[in-house]
Design a protein around this motif. Structure first.
Motif, PDB file in Angstrom:
ATOM      1  N   ALA A   1       0.744  -1.315  -0.137  1.00 42.36           N
ATOM      2  CA  ALA A   1      -0.072   0.004  -0.187  1.00 42.36           C
ATOM      3  C   ALA A   1       0.961   1.239   0.028  1.00 42.36           C
ATOM      4  N   CYS A   2       1.819   1.273   0.861  1.00 43.76           N
ATOM      5  CA  CYS A   2       2.635   2.439   0.868  1.00 43.76           C
ATOM      6  C   CYS A   2       3.690   2.577  -0.607  1.00 43.76           C
ATOM      7  N   GLY A   3       3.888   1.438  -0.947  1.00 44.81           N
ATOM      8  CA  GLY A   3       4.568   1.420  -2.365  1.00 44.81           C
ATOM      9  C   GLY A   3       3.947   1.884  -3.371  1.00 44.81           C
ATOM     10  N   ALA A   4       2.431   1.737  -3.382  1.00 43.18           N
ATOM     11  CA  ALA A   4       1.805   2.201  -4.498  1.00 43.18           C
ATOM     12  C   ALA A   4       1.619   3.619  -4.232  1.00 43.18           C
ATOM     13  N   VAL A   5       1.465   3.927  -3.088  1.00 41.67           N
ATOM     14  CA  VAL A   5       1.254   5.587  -2.674  1.00 41.67           C
ATOM     15  C   VAL A   5       2.638   6.326  -3.363  1.00 41.67           C
ATOM     16  N   ALA A   6       3.572   5.744  -2.950  1.00 37.21           N
ATOM     17  CA  ALA A   6       4.992   6.349  -3.185  1.00 37.21           C
ATOM     18  C   ALA A   6       4.915   6.162  -4.946  1.00 37.21           C
ATOM     19  N   LEU A   7       4.447   5.123  -5.575  1.00 40.21           N
ATOM     20  CA  LEU A   7       4.859   5.197  -7.169  1.00 40.21           C
ATOM     21  C   LEU A   7       3.660   5.990  -7.657  1.00 40.21           C
ATOM     22  N   ALA A   8       2.542   6.453  -6.869  1.00 33.33           N
ATOM     23  CA  ALA A   8       1.697   7.482  -7.543  1.00 33.33           C
ATOM     24  C   ALA A   8       2.216   8.684  -7.555  1.00 33.33           C
ATOM     25  N   VAL A   9       2.852   9.086  -6.543  1.00 34.81           N
ATOM     26  CA  VAL A   9       3.326  10.427  -6.367  1.00 34.81           C
ATOM     27  C   VAL A   9       4.582  10.701  -7.225  1.00 34.81           C
ATOM     28  N   VAL A  10       5.643   9.666  -7.401  1.00 35.71           N
ATOM     29  CA  VAL A  10       6.706   9.518  -7.989  1.00 35.71           C
ATOM     30  C   VAL A  10       6.391   9.863  -9.507  1.00 35.71           C
ATOM     31  N   LEU A  11       5.530   8.993 -10.115  1.00 40.19           N
ATOM     32  CA  LEU A  11       4.926   8.934 -11.552  1.00 40.19           C
ATOM     33  C   LEU A  11       4.355  10.393 -11.747  1.00 40.19           C
ATOM     34  N   SER A  12       3.752  10.901 -10.850  1.00 42.10           N
ATOM     35  CA  SER A  12       2.936  12.182 -11.056  1.00 42.10           C
ATOM     36  C   SER A  12       4.035  13.179 -11.449  1.00 42.10           C
ATOM     37  N   LEU A  13       5.037  13.188 -10.397  1.00 45.70           N
ATOM     38  CA  LEU A  13       6.159  14.182 -10.502  1.00 45.70           C
ATOM     39  C   LEU A  13       7.118  13.891 -11.767  1.00 45.70           C
ATOM     40  N   PHE A  14       7.113  12.623 -12.164  1.00 44.57           N
ATOM     41  CA  PHE A  14       7.944  12.108 -13.394  1.00 44.57           C
ATOM     42  C   PHE A  14       7.447  13.028 -14.607  1.00 44.57           C
ATOM     43  N   GLY A  15       6.107  13.209 -14.567  1.00 42.89           N
ATOM     44  CA  GLY A  15       5.337  13.600 -15.803  1.00 42.89           C
ATOM     45  C   GLY A  15       5.883  15.018 -15.936  1.00 42.89           C
TER      46      GLY A  15
END
Length: 88
Positions: A66-80
Motif C-alpha cells: 500500500a505504501c509502495g503504491a502511494v509512493a509510485l503514484a507520487v513519483v510518477l506524477s512528479l515524473f510527468g
C-alpha cells in the motif's frame, strides 16, 4: 480489510502522469487527491491502538504494498513534470 488503497493509488499514478504530461498545473489537484486518499485509507494503520491489530490481520506485506503504491503514484506524477524531449 475492505479498503484497498493500492488500486486507487495506481490509478492516481496513471492519471497524475497523464495530467502532468499534458497540463502541468493539473498535477497539483491529482497530488492533493493522492495525499487525501492515502491519508483516509492508510490513516487507520498509523493509529497506535487500531493499527497493530489491523496490520497483524492483513499482514505486513499489505502495508508495504500500500505504501509502495502511494509512493509510485507520487513519483510518477512528479515524473510527468519532466521536460519533454524535442524531436530533433
Amino acid at each position: 480489510m475492505v479498503k484497498e488503497p493500492t488500486l486507487l493509488a495506481l490509478w492516481g499514478a496513471a492519471i497524475g502522469y497523464w495530467a502532468a504530461r499534458f497540463r502541468r498545473l493539473l498535477v497539483l489537484p491529482v497530488l492533493a487527491a493522492i495525499v487525501y486518499l492515502a491519508w483516509t485509507r492508510l490513516g487507520s494503520l498509523a493509529d497506535p491502538i487500531a493499527g497493530p491489530p489491523i496490520i497483524q490481520r492483513v499482514g505486513y506485506g499489505y502495508l508495504v504494498q500500500a505504501c509502495g503504491a502511494v509512493a509510485l503514484a507520487v513519483v510518477l506524477s512528479l515524473f510527468g513534470l519532466a521536460p519533454k524531449r524535442s524531436a530533433g
